[in-house]
Design a protein around this motif. Structure first.
Motif, PDB file in Angstrom:
ATOM      1  N   GLY A 133       0.823  -1.218   0.000  1.00 14.01           N
ATOM      2  CA  GLY A 133       0.000   0.000   0.000  1.00 14.01           C
ATOM      3  C   GLY A 133       0.847   1.253   0.000  1.00 14.01           C
ATOM      4  N   ILE A 166      -3.515   9.965  -3.413  1.00 10.93           N
ATOM      5  CA  ILE A 166      -3.872   9.163  -2.239  1.00 10.93           C
ATOM      6  C   ILE A 166      -5.219   9.634  -1.688  1.00 10.93           C
ATOM      7  CG2 ILE A 166      -3.216   8.431   0.091  1.00 10.93           C
ATOM      8  CD1 ILE A 166      -0.282   9.144  -0.650  1.00 10.93           C
ATOM      9  N   LEU A 200      -5.062   0.999  -0.094  1.00 14.44           N
ATOM     10  CA  LEU A 200      -4.014   1.363  -1.057  1.00 14.44           C
ATOM     11  C   LEU A 200      -3.409   0.129  -1.715  1.00 14.44           C
ATOM     12  CD1 LEU A 200      -3.051   4.296  -1.723  1.00 14.44           C
ATOM     13  CD2 LEU A 200      -4.410   4.139   0.331  1.00 14.44           C
ATOM     14  N   GLU A 201      -3.501  -1.014  -1.030  1.00 12.32           N
ATOM     15  CA  GLU A 201      -2.937  -2.250  -1.590  1.00 12.32           C
ATOM     16  C   GLU A 201      -3.866  -2.817  -2.664  1.00 12.32           C
ATOM     17  OE1 GLU A 201      -2.613  -5.473   1.266  1.00 12.32           O
ATOM     18  OE2 GLU A 201      -2.324  -6.920  -0.358  1.00 12.32           O
ATOM     19  N   SER A 243     -12.794   5.131  -1.798  1.00 10.19           N
ATOM     20  CA  SER A 243     -13.037   3.887  -1.058  1.00 10.19           C
ATOM     21  C   SER A 243     -14.301   4.001  -0.205  1.00 10.19           C
ATOM     22  CB  SER A 243     -11.850   3.569  -0.152  1.00 10.19           C
ATOM     23  OG  SER A 243     -11.862   4.420   0.989  1.00 10.19           O
ATOM     24  N   GLU A 271      -8.001   8.383  -3.748  1.00 10.88           N
ATOM     25  CA  GLU A 271      -8.195   6.943  -3.554  1.00 10.88           C
ATOM     26  C   GLU A 271      -8.988   6.674  -2.267  1.00 10.88           C
ATOM     27  OE1 GLU A 271      -7.131   5.098  -5.990  1.00 10.88           O
ATOM     28  OE2 GLU A 271      -7.273   3.040  -5.227  1.00 10.88           O
ATOM     29  N   ILE A 300       1.156   6.633   5.280  1.00  9.91           N
ATOM     30  CA  ILE A 300       0.394   7.001   4.080  1.00  9.91           C
ATOM     31  C   ILE A 300      -0.371   8.303   4.335  1.00  9.91           C
ATOM     32  CG2 ILE A 300      -1.504   6.316   2.532  1.00  9.91           C
ATOM     33  CD1 ILE A 300      -0.567   3.360   3.001  1.00  9.91           C
ATOM     34  N   HIS A 309       2.540   1.829  -3.318  1.00 14.09           N
ATOM     35  CA  HIS A 309       1.567   2.355  -4.268  1.00 14.09           C
ATOM     36  C   HIS A 309       1.287   3.828  -3.981  1.00 14.09           C
ATOM     37  CE1 HIS A 309      -2.741   2.175  -6.056  1.00 14.09           C
ATOM     38  NE2 HIS A 309      -1.874   2.563  -6.973  1.00 14.09           N
ATOM     39  N   ALA A 310       1.185   4.152  -2.694  1.00 14.80           N
ATOM     40  CA  ALA A 310       0.890   5.532  -2.289  1.00 14.80           C
ATOM     41  C   ALA A 310       1.998   6.481  -2.728  1.00 14.80           C
ATOM     42  CB  ALA A 310       0.701   5.600  -0.773  1.00 14.80           C
TER      43      ALA A 310
END
Lengths: 512, 154
Positions: free
Chosen positions: A123, A135, A313-314, A142, A138, A202, A126-127
């Protein structure tokens, strides 16, 4: 042989340390080489201490273990009187949708390699690629809402901090989990601490904050120890510090230990406490996102919100948002507690009904008597009678029934409960924990205890019940924070759903 | 004056925490861990070293339930009084124990061996009732279990 013996506080409080020592001693006596991993808890607390043995088919469980059960683990394990079979096939566990708690109870909490092997730090990687705005988008997509109880969209909060001007910003994790019947933060801090570190990192990346605090209540000594160790390990691995994962970003963390004040779970009181002051509630506005810790823009999130960030994030916002119902997206770690047969942590997508949780999953009460009431959402949450068990687990559905899901706690009571006593306790607790800043909470709670005492004593019950209603209105609308503002929920729901408990004395008097 | 009070020790504690952004609570935690309470002398010293008023320090010490201004007994038994423990009979068990010891909440046995205090939630709510004896946690404490635990300390 490879055993798992939990190091979660519940396991320890029920004797896990002694069981682990006994397994080691027994193995030594038999000249066997055993490996004992101290994992977090699976959250099936009626089975704690739950020992797991690694077999080719998977991890097989034994619980609740006593010292006398230990030698049997080295005999024919399959016929052990405490054998519960493959742990992940136990219905309570198999029925869950574990996203936030996916690693909890599975891995060694302080083994960074184990964490990474189970999806950890994917995660954050990716962040780093997404960047701050990405971020925030995202997290917004969610649908994640604050798991402390207020249910405010986490992504919106982060976006506010991201765009707020400030030379220094902070990320604060609210792990002051004071609600009776809740233990999700505790379980995760003890079972998967790197997940919180990753989630907060994050948050730092998303908002430009370089410093974070984990505010943990002093009643959680095991969580404090585990988090401190995990932070030290993360620093050594360059996962915290001046150049996190060689991204060029700085982020570091500290644990801050509370001092036994329930009100510090309220975000602004928590910030004052972190600053070294009395934990008194601040008037809003300004909101902490703009003027927070030491007056700087601050992300303050519930621990479970932050623990949920890495998986979002994963696996992506969509994966998370695909769970749930209505405006309640994703999963909720429901904590089933009190007088309950199968108590523990049950992570499930929003939408399951209260009755399914209490009757089907938890199996009713521990005493075997009928369920009479369930308090949902901690000491400030409403009491639900079985007639409302069709309520769906969803922020809005609970609001429509004059309740709240809060931090996800459910406390079950059997038919021996006296609801007038519970209503009185709600007021008493508020009086005990009030920070004293606003009058409705400070004075109202003490007056509330006095008036309920009169009702219990049978003194003009009708008039005094009307007075309680009036007082609750004042507290609801006049208090600065949820302590005074939500104490009316347990009180009024007890009166509304269990009126017979408030007129017993009157009936008794009339009969005399 | 607190007979155990050692100026150098308190100064060392303050010094060790002074670089923190919000040092007061960590300092008070350490002082209490060292001395078992936070004395007036300690408060005076903390105030002067942190350059805040004694009233501010006293305000913080008196606000938080964890801080003591009077010494506790040699053993401290904290019994959870929150709802989940109540649902499993904690109040009745506690009342029986207190009556047996002749104590009210927060009081210490005359021989100074045991203090019994309330605590609101240890997070062991699915294995209620729970308690903490000298920092060690215990769950599933029925009346007999609680009595056995208290006897350990007596």
């Amino acid at each position: 042989m490879h055993f798992y013996v939990p190091c979660d506080a519940v396991a320890i409080a029920t004797g896990a340390d002694k069981i682990a020592a006994a397994i080691a001693a027994q193995a030594a006596r038999r000249g066997l080489d055993v490996q004992i991993t101290r994992n977090g808890s699976r959250g099936m607390f009626w089975l704690e201490p739950l020992v797991e043995l690694v077999t080719p088919e998977g991890r097989v469980g034994f619980g609740p273990m006593t010292l006398a059960d230990v030698p049997g683990l080295f005999e024919e394990a399959a016929n052990h009187p405490k054998a519960v079979g493959l742990v992940e096939q136990i219905p309570f566990f198999a029925k869950q949708q574990r996203l936030t708690f996916a690693r909890c109870g599975v891995i060694d909490p302080l083994n960074l390699g184990d964490y990474i092997a189970h999806g950890g730090y994917v995660g954050l990687a990716h962040a780093i690629k997404l960047g701050a705005a990405g971020i925030c988008a995202e997290v917004k997509d969610s649908g994640l809402r604050g798991r402390g109880g207020a249910g405010f969209p986490t992504g919106v909060k982060w976006e506010t901090v991201r765009t707020a001007p400030g030379d220094q910003k902070y990320v604060v994790c609210n792990a002051d989990e004071g609600d009776s019947g809740t233990f999700a933060d505790r379980m995760m801090m003890e079972g998967d601490p790197f997940c919180l570190i990753e989630g907060m990192t994050i948050a730092g990346l998303a908002t430009g904050a370089t410093k974070g605090y984990v505010y943990i209540r002093s009643e959680y000594p095991h969580s404090i120890r585990t988090m401190n160790k995990a932070i030290a390990l993360a620093r050594r691995a360059n996962l915290l510090g001046a150049d996190v994962m060689d991204s060029g970003h700085t982020f570091d963390l500290e644990v801050f230990v509370g001092a036994g004040a329930y009100v510090c779970g309220e975000e602004t009181a928590l910030l004052d406490s972190l600053e070294g002051k009395r934990g008194q509630v601040r008037a809003k506005p300004p909101i902490p996102a703009l003027v927070g810790l030491f007056g700087k823009p601050t992300v303050i999130n519930n621990a479970i919100s932050l623990f949920t960030i890495p998986v979002i994030l994963e696996k992506g916002a969509k994966h998370y948002a695909d769970f749930g119902m209505g405006r309640s997206r994703g999963t909720m770690p429901v904590q089933i507690a009190g007088n309950v047969k199968h108590g523990g942590l049950f992570e499930v997508a929003f939408g399951v009904t209260l009755g399914e949780i209490i009757n089907d999953i938890a199996g009713g009460t521990a005493t075997g008597r009928p369920v009479r009431a369930v308090q949902a959402g901690g000491p400030l949450g409403a009491y639900f009678p079985p007639s409302l068990f069709d309520t769906e687990y969803d922020y809005e559905a609970f609001t429509r029934r004059n309740g709240l899901i809060g931090h996800g706690g459910l406390v079950v009571f059997d038919d021996s409960v006296d609801m007038a006593k519970m209503a009185r306790f709600a007021m008493e607790f508020c009086a005990h924990e009030s920070c004293g800043k606003c009058t409705p909470c400070r004075i109202g709670s003490t007056r509330g205890v006095e008036v309920i005492d009169k009702i219990i004593a049978g003194v003009e019950p009708e008039k005094n019940i009307a007075l309680v209603h009036d007082l609750c209105e004042t507290m609801k609308f006049g208090s600065l924070c949820a302590l005074g503002g939500f104490t009316p929920y347990p009180v009024l729901s007890a009166i509304a759903h269990f009126p017979e408990d408030f007129s017993k004395s009157a009936i008794k008097l009339a009969a005399e | 004056m607190d007979s155990n009070f050692k100026t150098e020790l308190v100064e060392a504690i303050i010094l060790a925490h002074q670089n923190l952004e919000g040092p007061l609570l960590p300092i008070l935690h350490s002082i209490q861990e060292e001395f078992g309470l936070i004395s007036e002398d300690a408060m005076r010293l903390v105030a002067s070293k942190l350059n805040i008023t004694r009233a501010e320090v006293y305000g913080v010490v008196s606000f938080y339930h964890d801080y003591r201004q009077k010494p506790a007994g040699r053993h401290v038994l904290k019994l959870c009084r929150a709802e989940a423990c109540q649902s499993m009979g904690s109040e009745e068990n506690a009342a029986r124990l207190l009556a047996r010891l002749g104590l009210d909440w927060g009081e210490t046995t005359p021989d100074g061996r045991l203090t019994v205090e309330p605590i609101y939630c240890l997070g062991l709510c699915a294995c209620a009732p729970s308690a903490m004896l000298d920092g060690e946690i215990h769950a599933r404490l029925d009346a007999a279990g609680l009595e056995a635990l208290a006897l350990e300390a007596l």
